[in-house]
Design a protein around this motif. Structure first.
Motif, PDB file in Angstrom:
ATOM      1  N   ASP A  27      -1.023  -0.749  -6.800  1.00  0.00           N
ATOM      2  CA  ASP A  27      -0.675  -1.264  -5.466  1.00  0.00           C
ATOM      3  C   ASP A  27       0.218  -2.502  -5.513  1.00  0.00           C
ATOM      4  O   ASP A  27       0.848  -2.840  -4.513  1.00  0.00           O
ATOM      5  CB  ASP A  27      -1.949  -1.611  -4.682  1.00  0.00           C
TER       6      ASP A  27
ATOM      7  N   ILE B 172      -6.435   1.406  -2.150  1.00  0.00           N
ATOM      8  CA  ILE B 172      -5.552   1.891  -1.082  1.00  0.00           C
ATOM      9  C   ILE B 172      -5.038   3.275  -1.483  1.00  0.00           C
ATOM     10  O   ILE B 172      -4.493   3.445  -2.575  1.00  0.00           O
ATOM     11  CB  ILE B 172      -4.373   0.915  -0.865  1.00  0.00           C
TER      12      ILE B 172
ATOM     13  N   GLU C 223      -2.602   5.307  -0.090  1.00  0.00           N
ATOM     14  CA  GLU C 223      -1.146   5.504  -0.081  1.00  0.00           C
ATOM     15  C   GLU C 223      -0.494   4.629  -1.150  1.00  0.00           C
ATOM     16  O   GLU C 223      -0.688   3.416  -1.184  1.00  0.00           O
ATOM     17  CB  GLU C 223      -0.573   5.151   1.295  1.00  0.00           C
ATOM     18  N   LYS C 224       0.279   5.252  -2.022  1.00  0.00           N
ATOM     19  CA  LYS C 224       0.980   4.513  -3.075  1.00  0.00           C
ATOM     20  C   LYS C 224       2.471   4.459  -2.725  1.00  0.00           C
ATOM     21  O   LYS C 224       3.205   5.416  -2.926  1.00  0.00           O
ATOM     22  CB  LYS C 224       0.774   5.176  -4.441  1.00  0.00           C
ATOM     23  N   ALA C 225       2.878   3.336  -2.165  1.00  0.00           N
ATOM     24  CA  ALA C 225       4.260   3.162  -1.722  1.00  0.00           C
ATOM     25  C   ALA C 225       4.617   1.685  -1.868  1.00  0.00           C
ATOM     26  O   ALA C 225       3.773   0.857  -2.207  1.00  0.00           O
ATOM     27  CB  ALA C 225       4.399   3.601  -0.263  1.00  0.00           C
TER      28      ALA C 225
ATOM     29  N   THR D 247       5.370  -0.397   0.475  1.00  0.00           N
ATOM     30  CA  THR D 247       4.560  -1.076   1.485  1.00  0.00           C
ATOM     31  C   THR D 247       3.683  -0.033   2.170  1.00  0.00           C
ATOM     32  O   THR D 247       3.976   1.161   2.142  1.00  0.00           O
ATOM     33  CB  THR D 247       5.436  -1.769   2.546  1.00  0.00           C
ATOM     34  N   THR D 248       2.601  -0.484   2.771  1.00  0.00           N
ATOM     35  CA  THR D 248       1.704   0.434   3.469  1.00  0.00           C
ATOM     36  C   THR D 248       0.985  -0.309   4.578  1.00  0.00           C
ATOM     37  O   THR D 248       0.767  -1.527   4.494  1.00  0.00           O
ATOM     38  CB  THR D 248       0.672   1.050   2.502  1.00  0.00           C
ATOM     39  N   LYS D 249       0.616   0.411   5.629  1.00  0.00           N
ATOM     40  CA  LYS D 249      -0.213  -0.151   6.689  1.00  0.00           C
ATOM     41  C   LYS D 249      -1.688   0.092   6.425  1.00  0.00           C
ATOM     42  O   LYS D 249      -2.538  -0.396   7.157  1.00  0.00           O
ATOM     43  CB  LYS D 249       0.183   0.467   8.035  1.00  0.00           C
ATOM     44  N   GLU D 250      -1.989   0.863   5.365  1.00  0.00           N
ATOM     45  CA  GLU D 250      -3.384   1.164   5.057  1.00  0.00           C
ATOM     46  C   GLU D 250      -4.117  -0.080   4.582  1.00  0.00           C
ATOM     47  O   GLU D 250      -3.571  -0.901   3.854  1.00  0.00           O
ATOM     48  CB  GLU D 250      -3.476   2.252   3.982  1.00  0.00           C
TER      49      GLU D 250
END
Length: 430
Positions: A70, A369, A371-373, A375-378
Motif C-alpha cells: 500500500d 486495504i 484495492e492496490k493502486a 491512491t484509493t478511497k478505501e
C-alpha cells in the motif's frame, strides 16, 4: 483549532519553534500576542500510512522508513529523485545538528552523496547508471510484503520492522530479501538484520551505518574497530558484521540532471559480500550521548537480544525494562516469562508496572486495504490478532478492541488492529 481563538495558538507556537530567531511579520505578530515557542515533540510516533516511525528526544529526530503493498518505496519522476530507489529499504535517518536543526547541519549534502548508502538501509551497491530508474516516467514501486512499519509503547519508546524484498524490474534483483528491525529506547537504537539473501554476484550487498559530510572528526572511537563515530555526535557499536569505514572524496550524480557532483564524506557499513545467503547483522546506535553515558554503555551492555532469526527479532532493554518482539512468522518461544505465542507479522512490546501489572501494546502495520493502486478511497480494514500469554490476566479497564479468554494456564488475548496503529492496554494477573 476549534478553541475560539482568533488564530491557532498551538500552530503558532510550533511556527516560532521552527523559525527560531528569524524576524518575520508572523513571528512579530505571534510574539506580540504573547505566544511562546513550543518545545520540540518528544517520544515515538507511529505513521504506518507511510510505513514509518519517528523517534524524538531533545532536538533530534530519527526517521525509520519501509514500504508495503500500500505504501510505495520512493517517488521517482522524469527529472526528480532519479537515484532514490533505496529510500525505504529500512532507512534510519538521524537529524540532530545545526541551528536550527537541518539536513545539511546533520551531515547530508547532495554533492558527492552516494545514493546506495542511505543510513540503516540494506542495499546492493550499484553503479549509478544501474541505480538510475529503469522507467522513463514515474517509478513508484510497491512491495509484495505487508509487514513493514512501526509500533510504540506509551508513545515514548518504539520499534520498526520490515520484510524487505525487491521487485522484478530492469536492473533490479528480484530475489533480494532481508528481515530488518530497529528497537528504540531513550537515546539508543538496536538494529538487527537476518536472512539477507540475493543472487547478484556482480555487486556487493551492504548495510549502511552512516554517511555524513566529513567535518574533520575521525570515525574510530579509540582503537576499537567496532565502535564508530559519525562526526555528528552519534556512536555506532557493531556486534555482528564485517565493518568497513572510510573518509573519501566521492563522485556522485545530481538527482535531477545526472550531472557529476563531488564531496568528501565519512562513511561506515557492514559488508555482506556478493550474492549473500542468509546474511546477518547487529549494531547499536547511541544518539548524542554524554561522555558519561558513552563510557557507561561501552562498559556495560544496555540490552539483550533474546532471538534473532527468520522467525523473530526480540530485544530486552535493561534500562527501560521493555521487551519488544518483531514476529515475522508465528513465534512460540521456549523460555519466555510472559509470551507463549505471537502470530506472524505482529509487533508486541511490554513492560512490568510497579503494581505487578503489565503495560502491553500490539500492532499489525498492515493497513489491510483491498484495492492496490497509487491512491484509493478505501479505508483500512480491521485485523484480529491472537496473542497467548502465560498466566491468568485481566484488563485494568474494559476495551472494545481487546478480549481475554482463559485457556488452561494461559490467557488468549484477541486484539483488533486497524489503521496500522498500536493497541495499548494495562493488565493485572489474577
Amino acid at each position: 483549532s476549534g478553541q475560539g481563538n482568533t488564530f491557532d495558538r498551538g500552530l503558532a507556537a510550533d511556527y516560532l519553534r521552527l523559525v527560531r530567531n528569524e524576524d518575520t511579520p508572523n513571528a512579530r505578530f505571534f510574539k506580540k500576542e504573547g505566544v511562546q515557542p513550543a518545545q520540540a515533540p518528544q517520544g515515538f510516533f507511529v505513521y504506518n500510512y507511510g510505513s514509518a516511525g519517528i523517534f524524538r528526544r531533545a532536538d533530534w529526530m530519527v526517521t525509520l522508513k519501509g514500504y508495503t503493498t500500500d505504501v510505495w518505496g520512493s517517488e521517482i519522476y522524469v527529472k526528480d529523485n532519479r537515484y532514490g530507489r533505496y529510500q525505504s529499504y529500512g532507512s534510519v535517518q538521524i537529524m540532530g545538528k545545526g541551528n536550527p536543526v537541518s539536513r545539511a547541519g546533520s551531515g547530508f549534502v547532495q554533492e558527492g552523496w552516494d545514493w546506495n548508502r542511505l543510513p540503516g538501509t540494506t542495499t546492493i551497491h550499484l553503479p549509478f547508471e544501474l541505480l538510475d530508474s529503469p522507467l522513463k516516467g514515474t517509478t513508484m514501486v510497491h512491495s509484495k510484503e505487508n509487514f513493514s512499519g512501526s509500533s510504540s509503547l506509551e508513545g515514548k519508546n518504539g520499534m520498526f520492522a520490515m520484510k524487505l524484498m525487491e521487485r522484478d524490474y530492469k536492473n533490479f534483483t528480484p530475489d533480494f530479501v532481508a528481515r530488518k528491525s530497529v528497537f528504540c529506547f531513550d537515546n539508543r537504537m538496536i538494529c538487527l538484520g537476518t536472512g539477507i539473501t540475493n543472487s547478484n554476484a556482480d555487486y556487493p550487498t551492504e548495510t549502511t551505518l552512516f554517511q555524513t559530510k566529513y567535518n574533520g572528526v575521525d570515525s574510530k572511537v579509540g582503537d576499537d574497530n567496532y565502535w564508530l563515530h559519525d562526526g555528528y555526535d552519534n556512536y555506532y557499536h557493531v556486534v555482528d558484521g564485517t565493518v568497513r569505514s572510510q573518509v573519501a572524496e566521492q563522485e556522485s550524480r545530481h538527482e535531477k540532471t545526472r550531472a557529476v557532483t563531488k564531496g568528501k564524506f565519512s562513511s561506515a557499513w557492514i559488508e555482506h559480500g556478493k550474492a549473500p545467503k542468509d546474511g546477518t547483522y547487529e549494531y547499536m546506535v547511541l544518539i548524542q550521548p554524554s561522555a558519561t553515558d558513552l563510557d557507561e554503555v561501552r562498559k556495560t551492555p544496555t540490552y539483550e537480544v533474546l532471538q534473532r532469526n527468520q522467525t523473530a527479532h526480540v530485544v530486552y532493554d535493561k534500562k527501560t525494562g521493555i521487551t519488544a518482539y518483531a514476529a515475522f512468522e508465528t513465534y512460540r518461544p521456549d523460555g519466555d516469562k510472559l509470551i507463549s505465542a505471537i502470530p506472524a507479522e505482529t509487533m508486541v512490546m511490554y513492560m512490568r508496572e510497579p503494581d505487578k501489572g503489565i503495560r502491553l501494546s500490539v500492532c499489525d502495520p498492515n493497513l489491510n486495504i483491498k484495492e492496490k493502486a497509487y491512491t484509493t478511497k478505501e479505508s483500512s480494514r480491521p485485523i484480529r490478532k491472537k496473542i497467548r500469554l502465560k498466566g491468568h490476566w485481566t484488563l485494568t479497564a474494559l476495551m472494545d478492541n481487546v478480549q481475554l479468554e482463559q485457556q488452561g494456564e494461559n490467557t488468549v488475548l484477541t486484539v483488533t488492529c486497524q489503521h496500522g496503529q498500536p493497541v495499548e492496554m494495562l493488565m493485572h494477573e489474577k
